[in-house]
Design a protein around this motif. Structure first.
Motif, PDB file in Angstrom:
ATOM      1  N   LYS A   5       0.831  -1.198   0.000  1.00 43.89           N
ATOM      2  CA  LYS A   5       0.000   0.000   0.000  1.00 43.89           C
ATOM      3  C   LYS A   5       0.876   1.264   0.000  1.00 43.89           C
ATOM      4  CE  LYS A   5      -4.336   1.479   1.797  1.00 43.89           C
ATOM      5  NZ  LYS A   5      -5.071   1.790   2.985  1.00 43.89           N
ATOM      6  N   TYR A   8       2.541   1.620  -3.342  1.00 43.16           N
ATOM      7  CA  TYR A   8       1.538   2.022  -4.315  1.00 43.16           C
ATOM      8  C   TYR A   8       1.277   3.530  -4.240  1.00 43.16           C
ATOM      9  CZ  TYR A   8      -2.930   1.801  -6.839  1.00 43.16           C
ATOM     10  OH  TYR A   8      -3.941   1.984  -7.735  1.00 43.16           O
ATOM     11  N   GLU A   9       1.088   4.001  -3.013  1.00 45.65           N
ATOM     12  CA  GLU A   9       0.810   5.432  -2.854  1.00 45.65           C
ATOM     13  C   GLU A   9       2.015   6.281  -3.241  1.00 45.65           C
ATOM     14  OE1 GLU A   9      -0.560   5.482   1.137  1.00 45.65           O
ATOM     15  OE2 GLU A   9      -2.532   4.731   0.554  1.00 45.65           O
ATOM     16  N   TRP A  12       2.698   5.503  -7.470  1.00 47.68           N
ATOM     17  CA  TRP A  12       1.687   5.494  -8.523  1.00 47.68           C
ATOM     18  C   TRP A  12       1.890   6.631  -9.543  1.00 47.68           C
ATOM     19  CZ3 TRP A  12      -1.797   3.022 -11.303  1.00 47.68           C
ATOM     20  CH2 TRP A  12      -2.619   3.794 -12.133  1.00 47.68           C
ATOM     21  N   GLN A  34      -1.302   0.261 -14.054  1.00 45.60           N
ATOM     22  CA  GLN A  34      -1.983  -0.736 -13.210  1.00 45.60           C
ATOM     23  C   GLN A  34      -1.354  -2.107 -13.357  1.00 45.60           C
ATOM     24  OE1 GLN A  34      -6.149  -1.096 -12.510  1.00 45.60           O
ATOM     25  NE2 GLN A  34      -6.558   0.763 -13.637  1.00 45.60           N
ATOM     26  N   TRP A  41       2.856  -6.318  -7.011  1.00 50.95           N
ATOM     27  CA  TRP A  41       2.143  -7.049  -5.958  1.00 50.95           C
ATOM     28  C   TRP A  41       2.517  -8.534  -5.982  1.00 50.95           C
ATOM     29  CZ3 TRP A  41      -0.826  -7.502  -1.751  1.00 50.95           C
ATOM     30  CH2 TRP A  41      -1.662  -8.618  -1.617  1.00 50.95           C
TER      31      TRP A  41
ATOM     32  N   ASP B  22      -8.461   2.578  -6.856  1.00 51.15           N
ATOM     33  CA  ASP B  22      -8.617   1.905  -5.577  1.00 51.15           C
ATOM     34  C   ASP B  22      -7.831   0.596  -5.562  1.00 51.15           C
ATOM     35  OD1 ASP B  22      -9.711   1.188  -3.115  1.00 51.15           O
ATOM     36  OD2 ASP B  22     -11.123  -0.115  -4.162  1.00 51.15           O
ATOM     37  N   ILE B  23      -7.094   0.410  -4.492  1.00 47.43           N
ATOM     38  CA  ILE B  23      -6.177  -0.725  -4.414  1.00 47.43           C
ATOM     39  C   ILE B  23      -6.910  -2.077  -4.474  1.00 47.43           C
ATOM     40  CG2 ILE B  23      -6.094  -0.915  -1.889  1.00 47.43           C
ATOM     41  CD1 ILE B  23      -3.010  -1.082  -2.270  1.00 47.43           C
ATOM     42  N   THR B  24      -8.104  -2.132  -3.886  1.00 49.69           N
ATOM     43  CA  THR B  24      -8.841  -3.404  -3.895  1.00 49.69           C
ATOM     44  C   THR B  24      -9.251  -3.766  -5.322  1.00 49.69           C
ATOM     45  OG1 THR B  24      -9.993  -2.171  -2.180  1.00 49.69           O
ATOM     46  CG2 THR B  24     -10.329  -4.530  -2.225  1.00 49.69           C
TER      47      THR B  24
END
Lengths: 158, 198
Positions: A5, A8-9, A12, A34, A41, B22-24
């Motif tokens: 997370k 990602y933040e 991105w 993406q 991930w 959104d990560i999900t």
């Protein structure tokens, strides 16, 4: 998950800009960005810290861009839900748009190199991402900047 | 007029952004892609098993006496198995790449994979046709002799007429359709690889 997370933040926008530099198409860039993070991930548990995390992420992103050459043209570009796709930002305008357009007209590897340079990465790191010598990176960046400056001479403010 | 680096850098970072999805949703997407690949694999395996069951049933039910019939059956199963294995991307593991190496190595890797794919497509298609026609020719011997010379001959003519059509017309057409985009990709990758050397 927490690690991811944060990554990602933190990355991105930078990854997205690299993809924009390569593709000059907002929706497509968002897609490739993406895909990059999906790979991050998946691969994160195997990341052994042999390079800086940023170098590693930019390697994946650059390769993901180049991979667009090899992808099956018949396959739909994206399998992502529509609602995410719609969120993508409007295309840039003016001088910024001109810069991205000028970059998109360069050769594939030049696009990656200059995007990483403009993103502020040290040349040694760019060399390690692209897999060429630092000297070679320096020469290439110099040439690419000349080309961009030349292109901007024809910029008429549109 | 663009004066210096700073201008370029300011422009670069200045206006281009997209909100991070959104990560999900992002991870759901990863899951969907994986699930689709797995379903295709399961479906391929199922088809293989069904084909084998069918042939085994033929074998048991009709009790072939001649060795040629049995060899024929085995060759036909093999050709079907090859077809299913390649068409359901069960060979995907051969084409896995390492996306976290440097760009130069990654390009070399992509190129190697595409060349392997091209070779495999050509070889497998030839193998498929050779096994299938060979298998059919052998399989038919027993039943063609039962039919008598005349009808046996007709049965062979029809079968091999069809195989010839497939070999000389359908096969080259399919190969062209499959290989043309692949060759184009290989050409482009080679070109990009040259850029790094320059």
């Amino acid at each position: 998950m927490q690690d991811f997370k944060e990554i990602y933040e933190q990355y991105w926008s930078r990854v997205y800009r690299l993809c924009m530099g390569y593709l000059n198409d907002a929706a497509h860039a968002q897609d490739v960005a993406q895909e990059t993070f999906v790979t991050v991930w998946e691969k994160l548990p195997q990341f052994r810290g042999e390079s800086a995390i940023g170098t590693w992420i930019f390697r994946i992103a650059s390769n993901q861009c180049l991979r667009q050459i090899a992808r099956d043209k018949k396959m739909p570009r994206s399998a992502m839900p529509g609602e995410i796709a719609e969120k993508s930002e409007a295309a840039p305008e003016g001088k910024i748009a001109y810069l991205y357009k000028a970059i998109s007209e360069l050769s594939e590897t030049d696009r990656i190199i200059i995007s990483l340079e403009l993103e502020g990465l040290p040349q040694a790191e760019i060399a390690s991402i692209v897999g060429i010598s630092e000297g070679n990176v320096r020469v290439k960046i110099h040439r690419i900047k000349d080309k961009l400056t030349e292109k901007f001479k024809h910029y008429d403010g549109q | 007029m663009m004066d210096n680096d700073n201008d370029l850098k300011a422009l670069w970072g200045g206006g281009v952004a997209a909100p991070a999805p959104d990560i999900t949703a992002l991870l759901t997407r990863a899951g969907t892609v994986k699930r689709k690949a797995r379903n295709k694999m399961i479906w391929g395996n199922l088809l293989l098993v069904l084909t084998s069951i069918f042939i085994a049933w033929v074998w048991i039910h009709y009790q072939p006496h001649m060795l040629t019939t049995k060899i024929g059956i085995v060759l036909i199963i093999l050709s079907m198995a090859i077809y299913i294995i390649t068409s359901t991307s069960m060979l995907q593991f051969l084409f896995r790449d390492e996306p976290d190496t440097d760009t130069a190595s990654y390009l070399a890797q992509l190129l190697r994979l595409r060349q392997k794919q091209e070779y495999l497509q050509k070889t497998i298609m030839t193998l498929y046709y050779v096994l299938l026609s060979g298998g059919m020719a052998l399989y038919m011997i027993e039943y063609a002799t039962m039919l008598g010379r005349r009808y046996g001959l007709i049965a062979y003519l029809v079968t091999f007429g069809w195989i010839a059509l497939a070999w000389f017309y359908i096969r080259p057409r399919t190969a062209r359709r499959q290989l043309a985009p692949l060759n184009e990709v290989i050409r482009q990758l080679e070109q990009v690889q040259q850029q790094l050397k320059g």
